[in-house]
Design a protein around this motif. Structure first.
Motif, PDB file in Angstrom:
ATOM      1  N   VAL A   5       1.111  -1.105   0.189  1.00 12.63           N
ATOM      2  CA  VAL A   5       0.144  -0.083  -0.219  1.00 12.63           C
ATOM      3  C   VAL A   5       0.500   0.943   0.225  1.00 12.63           C
ATOM      4  CG1 VAL A   5      -1.959   1.784   1.601  1.00 12.63           C
ATOM      5  CG2 VAL A   5      -2.105  -0.751   1.312  1.00 12.63           C
ATOM      6  N   ILE A   6       2.365   1.028   0.849  1.00 11.39           N
ATOM      7  CA  ILE A   6       2.220   2.352   0.918  1.00 11.39           C
ATOM      8  C   ILE A   6       3.297   2.862  -0.130  1.00 11.39           C
ATOM      9  CG2 ILE A   6       5.147   3.208   1.948  1.00 11.39           C
ATOM     10  CD1 ILE A   6       3.966   2.356   4.881  1.00 11.39           C
ATOM     11  N   ALA A  44       2.856   8.706  -2.624  1.00 10.69           N
ATOM     12  CA  ALA A  44       3.275   9.771  -3.387  1.00 10.69           C
ATOM     13  C   ALA A  44       1.903   9.980  -3.526  1.00 10.69           C
ATOM     14  CB  ALA A  44       4.412   9.741  -4.176  1.00 10.69           C
ATOM     15  N   ALA A  45       0.414   9.861  -3.556  1.00 12.68           N
ATOM     16  CA  ALA A  45      -0.832   9.661  -3.534  1.00 12.68           C
ATOM     17  C   ALA A  45      -0.652  11.722  -3.150  1.00 12.68           C
ATOM     18  CB  ALA A  45      -1.362   9.519  -2.725  1.00 12.68           C
ATOM     19  N   GLN A  46       0.379  12.286  -1.778  1.00 12.05           N
ATOM     20  CA  GLN A  46      -0.421  13.287  -1.470  1.00 12.05           C
ATOM     21  C   GLN A  46       0.408  14.417  -3.182  1.00 12.05           C
ATOM     22  OE1 GLN A  46       1.396  14.410   2.124  1.00 12.05           O
ATOM     23  NE2 GLN A  46       2.964  13.335   1.479  1.00 12.05           N
ATOM     24  N   GLN A  47       1.133  13.947  -3.747  1.00  6.60           N
ATOM     25  CA  GLN A  47       2.426  15.036  -4.592  1.00  6.60           C
ATOM     26  C   GLN A  47       1.425  14.513  -5.664  1.00  6.60           C
ATOM     27  OE1 GLN A  47       4.593  13.002  -2.221  1.00  6.60           O
ATOM     28  NE2 GLN A  47       4.701  14.569  -1.002  1.00  6.60           N
ATOM     29  N   GLY A  48       0.180  13.720  -5.807  1.00  7.13           N
ATOM     30  CA  GLY A  48      -0.805  13.473  -7.275  1.00  7.13           C
ATOM     31  C   GLY A  48       0.035  12.563  -7.379  1.00  7.13           C
ATOM     32  N   THR A 103      10.393   3.888  -3.014  1.00  7.15           N
ATOM     33  CA  THR A 103       9.287   2.837  -1.722  1.00  7.15           C
ATOM     34  C   THR A 103      10.111   2.795  -0.753  1.00  7.15           C
ATOM     35  OG1 THR A 103       8.383   1.740  -3.890  1.00  7.15           O
ATOM     36  CG2 THR A 103       8.468   0.405  -2.060  1.00  7.15           C
ATOM     37  N   ILE A 104      11.604   2.080  -0.588  1.00  5.23           N
ATOM     38  CA  ILE A 104      12.253   2.464   0.632  1.00  5.23           C
ATOM     39  C   ILE A 104      12.407   3.697   1.143  1.00  5.23           C
ATOM     40  CG2 ILE A 104      14.798   2.248   1.790  1.00  5.23           C
ATOM     41  CD1 ILE A 104      15.387   0.353  -1.281  1.00  5.23           C
TER      42      ILE A 104
END
Length: 276
Positions: A41-42, A47-51, A61-62
């Protein structure tokens, strides 16, 4: 085989029993699933908040997983180990165990290594399976970084498990042991860095050139963060640690040795206390 009055066969028997107990109650499976799900999931939504959604690179990822590990792995390790000794004492089984041909040191080490094996198995399988799902076509260098991340996660878990076992030895009952474990988590994961940040601000940045980098080494969570972030060129500049932590100390061998010390020293203290 006996080394310094420690029968390694006895240690192995106790460790194997602790590991089997975790397998039987499906603890290993549960934690493995937690690590796998959170890692996937992560990696996809970190990075969803950066679109941006989806797997970007192994370095990003790390960097995202480091924050997860710092919060989750110490908590799991402390929960796993806080009643290792005091729980046996409260159940009345400690005297029975010690009546057998086994020393207190062998019992303590067996429990620690058995619990460490369970935690390491969950960590390696969980994050390893997540890595296979995220990038089967990753280059060798990317897998090298990811493997280092997994190994350092195991060491972090063992460091906090060592602290948990120490708290279990010193505590007089499970309630105090659990309270001590929670206090350790809050201090090292949440409070310690805030105290250092306050000292850095109060000194006007002067602490960054003096004792500050060495104070970071007094927290296994910070050692883990530095160990992973400094090896990732793509993300290291995004972390403020790069401005206050000298590169000469950001050596993987040195930081790995510090992490091993965080495992050995609390365990040594617990051994000393348990023999009294």
């Amino acid at each position: 085989m006996t080394i310094l009055s420690i029968d390694l066969r006895q240690v192995g028997v106790i460790a194997a029993k602790e590991f089997r107990d975790r397998i039987r109650n499906r603890w290993v499976l549960a934690v493995t699933l937690v690590f796998t799900v959170f890692a996937v999931v992560i990696a996809y939504f970190g990075a969803a908040q950066q679109g941006a959604v989806g797997f970007r690179s192994i370095e990003v990822t790390i960097a995202s997983l480091v924050s997860l590990v710092i919060y989750l792995v110490p908590l799991i390790a402390l929960i796993l180990g806080f009643d290792a000794i005091v729980g046996e004492r409260e159940r009345g089984s400690l005297d029975l165990l010690l009546s057998m041909p086994i020393t207190r040191v062998e019992l303590l080490l067996g429990k620690f290594f058995g619990l460490s094996g369970a935690l390491a198995c969950s960590t390696v399988v969980g994050f390893g399976f997540a890595g296979l799902l995220l990038g089967s076509r990753l280059p060798l260098a990317a897998w090298y970084h990811y493997a280092g991340f997994i190994v350092s996660s195991v060491l972090l878990g063992m460091a906090f498990l060592s602290l948990a076992v120490t708290a279990s030895v010193f505590a007089t009952d499970r309630a105090r042991a659990s309270g001590g474990a929670i206090a350790l988590w809050f201090f090292f994961v949440l409070v310690y860095d805030l105290l250092l940040l306050g000292a850095l601000v109060a000194s006007g940045g002067a602490a960054a050139t003096d004792a500050f980098p060495y104070l970071l080494l007094l927290n296994p969570a910070d050692v883990f963060r530095i160990l992973n972030i400094f090896g990732l060129e793509e993300v290291r500049t995004l972390y403020g640690l790069t401005t206050v932590f000298p590169e000469r100390l950001a050596n993987a061998g040195l930081l790995g040795a510090v992490m091993v010390a965080w495992i050995a020293l609390p365990l040594g203290l617990a051994t000393w206390r348990f023999r009294q």
